[in-house]
Design a protein around this motif. Structure first.
Motif, PDB file in Angstrom:
ATOM      1  N   GLU A 101       0.778  -1.259   0.068  1.00 30.14           N
ATOM      2  CA  GLU A 101       0.006  -0.217  -0.107  1.00 30.14           C
ATOM      3  C   GLU A 101       0.778   1.272  -0.036  1.00 30.14           C
ATOM      4  O   GLU A 101       0.607   2.152  -0.517  1.00 30.14           O
ATOM      5  CB  GLU A 101      -1.082   0.087   1.196  1.00 30.14           C
ATOM      6  N   GLU A 105       1.052   3.974  -2.894  1.00 29.68           N
ATOM      7  CA  GLU A 105       0.871   5.488  -2.569  1.00 29.68           C
ATOM      8  C   GLU A 105       1.978   6.304  -2.950  1.00 29.68           C
ATOM      9  O   GLU A 105       1.992   7.424  -3.568  1.00 29.68           O
ATOM     10  CB  GLU A 105       0.645   5.608  -0.933  1.00 29.68           C
ATOM     11  N   GLN A 109       1.774   8.939  -5.684  1.00 32.21           N
ATOM     12  CA  GLN A 109       2.293  10.549  -5.359  1.00 32.21           C
ATOM     13  C   GLN A 109       3.399  10.804  -6.255  1.00 32.21           C
ATOM     14  O   GLN A 109       3.223  11.985  -6.758  1.00 32.21           O
ATOM     15  CB  GLN A 109       2.937  10.446  -3.921  1.00 32.21           C
TER      16      GLN A 109
END
Length: 114
Positions: A101, A105, A109
């Motif tokens: 995860e 992320e 990003q």
């Protein structure tokens, strides 16, 4: 006088026959008693043998119960180790998911920043 002696002899003879019968009866009783004693000794030997077998079975049973208890202890220890391993594996899976995860992320990003 001869008749008296004859009567005494007959009486004595009858008494001797009675004594002989009594001795034969006693002899039979002694024989019966000896036979009963032999039977009692045989039964005692059978009882002693049975007691010995019972003692042997009790020893074997105790040994088997000890082995069973030892196996139960081993099984409980192995089950605990299995549960501990499952817990560690689940924790590792959760850390891997968290890492995935976080990587996702970060990628997102970076894409968003680019």
């Amino acid at each position: 006088k001869v008749q008296d002696e004859l009567d005494d002899a007959l009486k004595s003879n009858e008494e001797l026959r009675d004594e002989k019968r009594e001795l034969i009866n006693r002899s039979d009783n002694v024989g019966d008693a000896l036979e009963l004693q032999r039977e009692a000794e045989d039964l005692q030997q059978q009882l002693d043998d049975a007691k010995e077998k019972v003692t042997e079975c009790e020893r074997e049973s105790k040994s088997a119960l000890e082995a069973l208890e030892e196996e139960r202890t081993k099984t409980a220890r192995l089950e605990k180790e299995i549960q501990d391993e499952k817990k560690r594996a689940q924790e590792a899976i959760e850390r891997a998911k968290d890492a995935e995860e976080m990587a996702t992320e970060r990628e997102q990003q970076q894409l968003d920043d680019a």
